[in-house]
Design a protein around this motif. Sequence first.
Motif, short mmCIF file in Angstrom:
data_model
loop_
_atom_site.label_atom_id
_atom_site.label_comp_id
_atom_site.label_asym_id
_atom_site.label_seq_id
_atom_site.Cartn_x
_atom_site.Cartn_y
_atom_site.Cartn_z
N GLY A 115 -22.26 23.19 6.88
CA GLY A 115 -22.79 23.97 5.76
C GLY A 115 -21.92 23.85 4.52
O GLY A 115 -22.42 23.76 3.40
N ILE A 116 -20.62 23.84 4.72
CA ILE A 116 -19.69 23.69 3.59
C ILE A 116 -19.85 22.32 2.97
O ILE A 116 -19.91 22.18 1.74
CB ILE A 116 -18.23 23.93 4.06
CG1 ILE A 116 -18.04 25.40 4.42
CG2 ILE A 116 -17.24 23.48 2.99
CD1 ILE A 116 -16.75 25.68 5.17
N ILE A 117 -19.94 21.30 3.79
CA ILE A 117 -20.09 19.93 3.28
C ILE A 117 -21.41 19.77 2.55
O ILE A 117 -21.48 19.13 1.50
CB ILE A 117 -19.96 18.91 4.44
CG1 ILE A 117 -18.51 18.89 4.92
CG2 ILE A 117 -20.40 17.52 4.01
CD1 ILE A 117 -18.28 18.13 6.21
N ALA A 118 -22.48 20.37 3.08
CA ALA A 118 -23.79 20.25 2.45
C ALA A 118 -23.81 20.89 1.06
O ALA A 118 -24.54 20.43 0.18
CB ALA A 118 -24.86 20.89 3.33
N ARG A 119 -23.02 21.92 0.85
CA ARG A 119 -23.00 22.61 -0.45
C ARG A 119 -22.02 21.99 -1.44
O ARG A 119 -22.00 22.36 -2.61
CB ARG A 119 -22.67 24.08 -0.27
CG ARG A 119 -23.82 24.85 0.34
CD ARG A 119 -23.56 26.32 0.30
NE ARG A 119 -23.14 26.80 -0.99
CZ ARG A 119 -23.89 27.49 -1.85
NH1 ARG A 119 -25.11 27.77 -1.52
NH2 ARG A 119 -23.41 27.90 -2.99
N ARG A 120 -21.20 21.07 -0.97
CA ARG A 120 -20.21 20.44 -1.85
C ARG A 120 -20.93 19.55 -2.86
O ARG A 120 -21.75 18.71 -2.49
CB ARG A 120 -19.23 19.62 -1.02
CG ARG A 120 -18.15 18.96 -1.86
CD ARG A 120 -17.20 18.16 -1.04
NE ARG A 120 -16.44 19.08 -0.19
CZ ARG A 120 -15.65 18.67 0.78
NH1 ARG A 120 -15.53 17.40 1.05
NH2 ARG A 120 -14.99 19.55 1.50
N PRO A 121 -20.61 19.70 -4.16
CA PRO A 121 -21.26 18.84 -5.15
C PRO A 121 -20.80 17.39 -5.00
O PRO A 121 -19.66 17.14 -4.61
CB PRO A 121 -20.82 19.44 -6.49
CG PRO A 121 -19.59 20.22 -6.19
CD PRO A 121 -19.68 20.65 -4.75
N PRO A 122 -21.69 16.45 -5.29
CA PRO A 122 -21.30 15.04 -5.16
C PRO A 122 -20.21 14.67 -6.18
O PRO A 122 -20.17 15.21 -7.29
CB PRO A 122 -22.60 14.27 -5.46
CG PRO A 122 -23.45 15.23 -6.22
CD PRO A 122 -23.06 16.61 -5.78
N VAL A 123 -19.34 13.78 -5.77
CA VAL A 123 -18.26 13.34 -6.64
C VAL A 123 -18.81 12.31 -7.61
O VAL A 123 -19.49 11.36 -7.20
CB VAL A 123 -17.11 12.71 -5.81
CG1 VAL A 123 -16.03 12.16 -6.71
CG2 VAL A 123 -16.54 13.74 -4.86
N ALA A 124 -18.54 12.50 -8.89
CA ALA A 124 -19.00 11.56 -9.91
C ALA A 124 -17.80 11.08 -10.71
O ALA A 124 -17.13 11.88 -11.37
CB ALA A 124 -20.02 12.22 -10.83
N LEU A 125 -17.52 9.80 -10.60
CA LEU A 125 -16.43 9.23 -11.38
C LEU A 125 -16.95 8.87 -12.75
O LEU A 125 -18.08 8.40 -12.89
CB LEU A 125 -15.87 7.97 -10.69
CG LEU A 125 -15.28 8.16 -9.30
CD1 LEU A 125 -14.86 6.82 -8.73
CD2 LEU A 125 -14.11 9.11 -9.33
N GLU A 126 -16.13 9.09 -13.76
CA GLU A 126 -16.55 8.71 -15.11
C GLU A 126 -15.32 8.27 -15.88
O GLU A 126 -14.19 8.56 -15.50
CB GLU A 126 -17.26 9.87 -15.81
CG GLU A 126 -16.50 11.17 -15.83
CD GLU A 126 -17.32 12.28 -16.45
OE1 GLU A 126 -16.87 12.78 -17.49
OE2 GLU A 126 -18.37 12.64 -15.91
#
Length: 158
Positions: A115-126
């Motif tokens: 559940g914690i992993i599912a709610r983690r926002p995706p990492v976006a490199l910029e």
Amino acid sequence: MVNIQDLFDDAKCYTTIRDMRWPDGVACPHCSSASVIKDGRDDTEPHRQRYQCRGCGRRFDDLTDTIFAGHHQPLRTWIACLYLMGLNLSGLQIAQELEVNKDDARAMIRQLREGIIARRPPVALEGEVECDEVYVVAGHKGHPEAVKKKAGPPAAGA
């Protein structure tokens, strides 16, 4: 001996879940309508509020469509488990502290982690990303001599 679950108040656990789940007010988990009315309390958990959606007519409660729904452990046990996970206790230690079967504790820990992993926002490199050279010796744990010996002498004409 103090039972850690006695330190968690059922009413406060449900209030916290409501506040985190619906910070802008209760909304139907089925159709997202904000037109919702309270519809009594759960028979087994008196602090668990039930609702009825005026949009789709379906009924739901505080735990509908959450990782806490459909389990025999009370919400305060789940919250205590989450707390003990934060203390980095093993599954066996958590089972002992919560006075539950070790298999139940492991299942709860797995579901909470998922559940914690599912709610983690995706990492976006910029922006600009730099990477230095990397030297990897696979399977020889830092012994490049073993790689050279295994490769044998260089082939003629190569």
